[in-house]
Scaffold this motif. Structure first.
Motif, PDB file in Angstrom:
ATOM      1  N   GLN A   1      10.689   1.787  -2.131  1.00 60.89           N
ATOM      2  CA  GLN A   1       9.610   2.571  -2.717  1.00 60.89           C
ATOM      3  C   GLN A   1       8.641   1.672  -3.490  1.00 60.89           C
ATOM      4  O   GLN A   1       9.039   0.928  -4.372  1.00 60.89           O
ATOM      5  CB  GLN A   1      10.189   3.627  -3.669  1.00 60.89           C
ATOM      6  CG  GLN A   1       9.161   4.546  -4.299  1.00 60.89           C
ATOM      7  CD  GLN A   1       8.477   5.455  -3.288  1.00 60.89           C
ATOM      8  OE1 GLN A   1       9.092   5.854  -2.312  1.00 60.89           O
ATOM      9  NE2 GLN A   1       7.223   5.775  -3.529  1.00 60.89           N
ATOM     10  N   PRO A   2       7.330   1.709  -3.139  1.00 55.12           N
ATOM     11  CA  PRO A   2       6.349   0.883  -3.850  1.00 55.12           C
ATOM     12  C   PRO A   2       6.219   1.286  -5.316  1.00 55.12           C
ATOM     13  O   PRO A   2       6.505   2.428  -5.689  1.00 55.12           O
ATOM     14  CB  PRO A   2       5.034   1.165  -3.096  1.00 55.12           C
ATOM     15  CG  PRO A   2       5.455   1.707  -1.771  1.00 55.12           C
ATOM     16  CD  PRO A   2       6.717   2.459  -2.022  1.00 55.12           C
ATOM     17  N   SER A   3       5.760   0.339  -6.129  1.00 52.11           N
ATOM     18  CA  SER A   3       5.521   0.602  -7.547  1.00 52.11           C
ATOM     19  C   SER A   3       4.021   0.647  -7.802  1.00 52.11           C
ATOM     20  O   SER A   3       3.281  -0.256  -7.373  1.00 52.11           O
ATOM     21  CB  SER A   3       6.142  -0.494  -8.413  1.00 52.11           C
ATOM     22  OG  SER A   3       7.537  -0.548  -8.236  1.00 52.11           O
ATOM     23  N   LEU A   4       3.575   1.679  -8.506  1.00 52.03           N
ATOM     24  CA  LEU A   4       2.167   1.795  -8.876  1.00 52.03           C
ATOM     25  C   LEU A   4       1.937   0.926 -10.102  1.00 52.03           C
ATOM     26  O   LEU A   4       2.496   1.179 -11.169  1.00 52.03           O
ATOM     27  CB  LEU A   4       1.829   3.258  -9.177  1.00 52.03           C
ATOM     28  CG  LEU A   4       0.369   3.591  -9.499  1.00 52.03           C
ATOM     29  CD1 LEU A   4      -0.532   3.299  -8.305  1.00 52.03           C
ATOM     30  CD2 LEU A   4       0.244   5.057  -9.919  1.00 52.03           C
ATOM     31  N   VAL A   5       1.111  -0.132  -9.972  1.00 51.87           N
ATOM     32  CA  VAL A   5       0.942  -1.086 -11.070  1.00 51.87           C
ATOM     33  C   VAL A   5      -0.398  -0.952 -11.772  1.00 51.87           C
ATOM     34  O   VAL A   5      -0.559  -1.439 -12.894  1.00 51.87           O
ATOM     35  CB  VAL A   5       1.121  -2.537 -10.564  1.00 51.87           C
ATOM     36  CG1 VAL A   5       2.537  -2.747 -10.063  1.00 51.87           C
ATOM     37  CG2 VAL A   5       0.109  -2.879  -9.471  1.00 51.87           C
ATOM     38  N   ASN A   6      -1.355  -0.296 -11.127  1.00 52.58           N
ATOM     39  CA  ASN A   6      -2.660  -0.164 -11.783  1.00 52.58           C
ATOM     40  C   ASN A   6      -3.447   1.000 -11.178  1.00 52.58           C
ATOM     41  O   ASN A   6      -3.432   1.197  -9.950  1.00 52.58           O
ATOM     42  CB  ASN A   6      -3.463  -1.456 -11.633  1.00 52.58           C
ATOM     43  CG  ASN A   6      -4.774  -1.408 -12.408  1.00 52.58           C
ATOM     44  OD1 ASN A   6      -4.766  -1.176 -13.618  1.00 52.58           O
ATOM     45  ND2 ASN A   6      -5.890  -1.612 -11.729  1.00 52.58           N
TER      46      ASN A   6
END
Length: 432
Positions: free
Chosen positions: A89-94
């Motif tokens: 699962q990707p991480s939302l960083v910005n």
């Protein structure tokens, strides 16, 4: 939608997605309107709050919700646009919600490595073969016979084959040592279950007698400070039991849930063959996969390794809990990292070889594996088979095992193999 993929360290990637700001504004306004009839503010009736005040009160949370919804709705298309699949699962960083022209968000994730499997023909490995002999079957029957033996208390001196009930205390240089004493201990003379000299010293001893026995621990004994040392044991013979004859007949078979002796013998022989074949497959598979791993080096996703490490940790804690050894929170995840990395890497290799070679588990093969496993369940065999067949996710686990076996055989068939024969006991011994 505009997308920009950036390669970070190792398998890490960064994806920036840019959308028209109107998409974000419209989504935000829709959420604010949906909240208008729900929000309560002192001095205003429900549903009659001025738009400016409503935006001031809920605008921040509305923007956050709008951003999350847009990311959820567009992420799959964005990944397709750059032709990449995250390993986890990707991480939302910005998230940039203040740009007057665009709505921009950035995610980070790991990808699976591009695997190029080296030539299987260059691999070298050992493989083993074995078979169940008549001697193995006889040994197994004798073991069942011994387990069924009953002992009658006698007053005579002990001899080989008798069961003794004893108390003993071991001394090293006149001092007792940990694990060297017991009360009410049962031993059958001639079975060779104790250290050298112990059983021999208990032959021809009358009940209620106490003797001193000199015995020597083997050089490779598992307790280091005892290995190779000679000890004196003070042993009291509490009881001598003479074995009663056990005949190999239908009554003998019924003690083990079989209708007659021939049926039991046939089932036992088949069971031994199945167990041997299963152990051979596993050992040969392990050898083939070790050779495969040694010949193919590549990075694996850290997230996948962490997830597998956590799974191994939880499995270990669960097993220890079942054995009465609570360990939750006491086992560091780091101790499972190496094995976790190996499993992830091996899983990727197996999947690559299976895909390239179009290796798939057919229904007949899955059913055969289920039937093989079911032999361990006796009368509950069909119940076990039904349990797997009624849930596709359970059945998928069996399919994975079958594919693993097929890939291992495929690897071994291509490699340079040195084949050796081993006995049934060598294959089935605990260290194997």
């Amino acid at each position: 939608m505009k997308t920009s993929l950036t390669k970070l360290e190792g398998l890490k990637r960064s994806l920036t997605v840019e959308l028209p700001v109107d998409t974000f504004n419209q989504k935000t306004e829709k959420i604010i309107k949906s909240l208008a009839s729900k929000v309560r503010i002192d001095g205003f009736r429900k549903g009659k709050i001025p738009a400016a005040i409503l935006r001031q009160r809920v605008g921040g949370s509305a923007k956050s919700d709008a951003a999350n919804e847009i990311v959820t709705e567009t992420l799959a298309d964005a990944l397709t646009d750059v032709d990449v699949s995250p390993a986890a699962q990707p991480s939302l960083v910005n998230v940039d919600t203040e740009n007057s022209d665009s709505f921009i968000y950035t995610i980070e994730f790991e990808v699976f490595p591009e695997i190029k499997v080296g030539s299987l023909k260059s691999l070298t490995m050992d493989q083993i073969n074995s078979k169940v002999t008549k001697e193995d079957e006889e040994r197994a029957l004798q073991d069942l016979q011994d387990r069924s033996t009953e002992y009658k208390t006698v007053k005579r001196k002990s001899k080989e084959g008798d069961r003794l009930i004893i108390d003993f205390e071991g001394l090293l240089d006149g001092e007792s040592f940990e694990g060297g004493a017991a009360e009410g201990f049962e031993i059958v003379l001639g079975k060779g279950t104790m250290i050298e000299g112990f059983e021999k010293g208990l032959i021809d001893i009358a009940p209620e007698k106490t003797v001193e026995v000199v015995a020597t621990f083997p050089e490779d004994y598992h307790v280091e400070n005892l290995a190779g040392r000679e000890a004196i044991f003070k042993v009291t013979i509490n009881e001598v039991g003479s074995p009663t004859e056990v005949k190999r007949d239908d009554e003998f078979a019924k003690k083990f849930g079989e209708k007659d002796f021939e049926t039991m013998k046939s089932r036992m022989s088949k069971q031994m063959q199945v167990e041997l074949e299963s152990r051979l497959v596993q050992q040969n598979k392990d050898t083939a996969f070790t050779a495969l791993l040694d010949a193919n080096d590549f990075e694996v996703p850290e997230g996948s390794v962490s997830s597998e490490s956590l799974k191994l940790q939880q499995d270990m804690e669960s097993r220890m809990e079942q054995q009465g050894m609570p360990s939750k929170g006491k086992l560091p995840a780091e101790m499972f990292q190496e094995e976790a990395a190996r499993r992830v890497k091996l899983g990727l290799l197996i999947n690559k070889i299976a895909t390239d070679g179009e290796i798939k588990a057919e229904k007949e093969q899955v059913d055969a594996k289920l039937n093989e496993m079911a032999l361990q369940y006796g009368e509950s065999a069909q119940q076990m088979i039904d349990w797997y067949n009624t849930d596709p996710s359970r059945l998928a686990n069996i399919e994975s095992i079958v594919v693993e076996d097929m890939v291992a055989k495929h690897v071994a068939d291509q490699a340079k193999v040195t084949l050796s024969e081993k006995t049934f006991l060598e294959i089935m011994s605990p260290q194997n």
